[in-house]
Design a protein around this motif. Sequence first.
Motif, short mmCIF file in Angstrom:
data_model
loop_
_atom_site.label_atom_id
_atom_site.label_comp_id
_atom_site.label_asym_id
_atom_site.label_seq_id
_atom_site.Cartn_x
_atom_site.Cartn_y
_atom_site.Cartn_z
N ALA A 112 0.82 -1.21 0.00
CA ALA A 112 0.00 0.00 0.00
C ALA A 112 0.86 1.26 0.00
CB ALA A 112 -0.93 -0.01 1.21
N VAL A 113 1.92 1.26 0.78
CA VAL A 113 2.78 2.43 0.89
C VAL A 113 3.52 2.70 -0.42
CG1 VAL A 113 4.94 3.23 1.93
CG2 VAL A 113 3.09 2.42 3.38
N THR A 114 4.04 1.66 -1.04
CA THR A 114 4.85 1.85 -2.25
C THR A 114 4.01 2.08 -3.50
OG1 THR A 114 4.99 -0.58 -2.46
CG2 THR A 114 6.82 0.54 -1.37
N ALA A 115 2.70 1.86 -3.41
CA ALA A 115 1.83 2.12 -4.56
C ALA A 115 1.42 3.58 -4.66
CB ALA A 115 0.57 1.25 -4.47
N SER A 116 1.78 4.38 -3.64
CA SER A 116 1.39 5.79 -3.60
C SER A 116 2.62 6.69 -3.70
CB SER A 116 0.65 6.07 -2.28
OG SER A 116 0.49 7.45 -2.06
N ASP A 117 2.40 7.93 -4.13
CA ASP A 117 3.50 8.90 -4.17
C ASP A 117 3.43 9.87 -2.99
OD1 ASP A 117 1.30 10.40 -4.83
OD2 ASP A 117 2.24 11.44 -6.52
N SER A 118 2.62 9.54 -1.97
CA SER A 118 2.45 10.44 -0.83
C SER A 118 3.74 10.65 -0.04
CB SER A 118 1.35 9.90 0.10
OG SER A 118 0.09 9.95 -0.53
N ILE A 119 4.57 9.61 0.05
CA ILE A 119 5.82 9.76 0.80
C ILE A 119 6.76 10.71 0.07
CG2 ILE A 119 7.94 8.55 1.47
CD1 ILE A 119 6.27 6.24 2.38
N ALA A 120 6.85 10.60 -1.25
CA ALA A 120 7.69 11.51 -2.02
C ALA A 120 7.18 12.95 -1.90
CB ALA A 120 7.73 11.08 -3.48
N PHE A 121 5.87 13.11 -1.90
CA PHE A 121 5.25 14.43 -1.72
C PHE A 121 5.63 14.99 -0.36
CE2 PHE A 121 0.83 16.67 -1.57
CZ PHE A 121 1.43 17.89 -1.82
N PHE A 122 5.53 14.16 0.67
CA PHE A 122 5.87 14.59 2.03
C PHE A 122 7.36 14.95 2.14
CE2 PHE A 122 6.99 13.55 6.51
CZ PHE A 122 6.21 14.51 7.13
N ALA A 123 8.20 14.22 1.42
CA ALA A 123 9.64 14.51 1.45
C ALA A 123 9.93 15.91 0.91
CB ALA A 123 10.40 13.46 0.65
N GLU A 124 9.16 16.34 -0.08
CA GLU A 124 9.33 17.70 -0.59
C GLU A 124 8.97 18.72 0.48
OE1 GLU A 124 7.97 18.55 -4.66
OE2 GLU A 124 7.34 16.46 -4.74
N ALA A 125 7.95 18.41 1.27
CA ALA A 125 7.57 19.30 2.36
C ALA A 125 8.67 19.35 3.42
CB ALA A 125 6.25 18.84 2.98
N LEU A 126 9.30 18.21 3.69
CA LEU A 126 10.41 18.18 4.65
C LEU A 126 11.55 19.08 4.18
CD1 LEU A 126 10.62 14.36 5.54
CD2 LEU A 126 9.63 16.20 6.91
N THR A 127 11.85 19.01 2.91
CA THR A 127 12.92 19.85 2.35
C THR A 127 12.56 21.32 2.48
OG1 THR A 127 13.49 18.10 0.78
CG2 THR A 127 14.28 20.33 0.29
N LEU A 128 11.31 21.64 2.23
CA LEU A 128 10.87 23.03 2.31
C LEU A 128 11.00 23.59 3.72
CD1 LEU A 128 9.52 25.51 1.03
CD2 LEU A 128 7.30 24.41 1.42
N THR A 129 10.69 22.76 4.72
CA THR A 129 10.74 23.25 6.10
C THR A 129 12.16 23.54 6.57
OG1 THR A 129 10.72 20.97 6.94
CG2 THR A 129 8.61 22.10 6.78
N ARG A 130 13.16 23.07 5.87
CA ARG A 130 14.53 23.44 6.22
C ARG A 130 14.74 24.94 6.05
NH1 ARG A 130 19.10 20.33 3.29
NH2 ARG A 130 20.25 21.68 4.72
N ARG A 131 14.06 25.51 5.07
CA ARG A 131 14.18 26.95 4.83
C ARG A 131 13.05 27.75 5.48
NH1 ARG A 131 14.73 24.49 -0.08
NH2 ARG A 131 12.66 25.19 -0.74
N ARG A 132 11.98 27.06 5.86
CA ARG A 132 10.84 27.71 6.48
C ARG A 132 10.55 27.04 7.81
NH1 ARG A 132 6.99 30.37 3.49
NH2 ARG A 132 6.02 30.55 5.55
N GLN A 133 11.31 27.40 8.83
CA GLN A 133 11.16 26.77 10.13
C GLN A 133 9.81 27.08 10.78
OE1 GLN A 133 13.19 24.58 12.17
NE2 GLN A 133 13.71 24.19 10.03
N ASP A 134 9.13 28.10 10.32
CA ASP A 134 7.80 28.39 10.86
C ASP A 134 6.79 27.30 10.49
OD1 ASP A 134 8.29 29.54 8.20
OD2 ASP A 134 6.18 30.11 8.27
N LEU A 135 7.12 26.50 9.47
CA LEU A 135 6.24 25.42 9.04
C LEU A 135 6.60 24.08 9.68
CD1 LEU A 135 6.07 26.28 5.24
CD2 LEU A 135 4.49 26.97 7.05
N ALA A 136 7.72 24.04 10.40
CA ALA A 136 8.20 22.79 10.98
C ALA A 136 7.25 22.19 12.01
CB ALA A 136 9.58 22.99 11.58
N PRO A 137 6.56 22.98 12.85
CA PRO A 137 5.67 22.37 13.85
C PRO A 137 4.59 21.48 13.25
CG PRO A 137 6.10 24.65 14.43
CD PRO A 137 6.69 24.45 13.07
N LEU A 138 4.05 21.85 12.10
CA LEU A 138 3.03 21.02 11.46
C LEU A 138 3.62 19.67 11.05
CD1 LEU A 138 0.25 20.46 10.30
CD2 LEU A 138 0.92 21.76 8.26
#
Length: 234
Positions: A112-138
């Motif tokens: 189920a996990v590998t059939a979706s691209d949700s993890i890759a999508f979430f990884a992009e959000a993780l990368t973004l929060t490195r530059r936007r620490q105000d978004l890290a709490p979410l």
Amino acid sequence: MVEKPLHEPLETADEPKHAVRATRSAGRKMRSLLLDAASPLFRERGLSGTAITDIAAAADAFPSQITYYFRTKEALFVECACRDLLYLARATEQAALKARTPRDYTQALAEAVTASDSIAFFAEALTLTRRRQDLAPLVERTIERLHAEGARAYAGQVARHGWRSLRAPDESSRRFWAVAIGVVLEGYAMGRSPEALCAEMLRVLGEQAKSIGDPAHLRLVDERNASNRQNEEG
């Protein structure tokens, strides 16, 4: 995952409580509509390729409503990714409910996990929060909820089937998602198929639990074995 609006309507003495509740309900509905519209656009085009006007048009809303509820496009992107990951976790657990053995359970989760691209999508959000620490709490709240719900679901399956888990539920949940994120990100970079990602996840995870039949019978056997060892040592 739907968070509370950043700007909650304030209740005043002149405004009936039912009117305030209706306003808040409408606000939650609009936020959900914006998230539903933004998620597929972000997945297809990425953050930079998606304009606020595109999202507003897809949601039949105004651009100002996006900035009202989410402040920035980046905040909306992160919330979409966090919500989608939690939706994936819920769908994954549902897919594994019919499993009767620990191996089948782990395989159902991995498929189920590998059939979706949700993890890759979430990884992009993780990368973004490195530059936007105000978004890290979410992101932090999302990860903690992911582990907590995963541990609860796994513990329920172990108890339901009488399995013997090789690790504590919390440890099993954290390990599963750590492996899933690592394998999926590496696999996406290498262009691997979902089937290959699933096989790699199963290889890395290994055995999570054992089927032991009747738990009460097992306890009796264990007690007898322990008693026999004590007698032999005595």
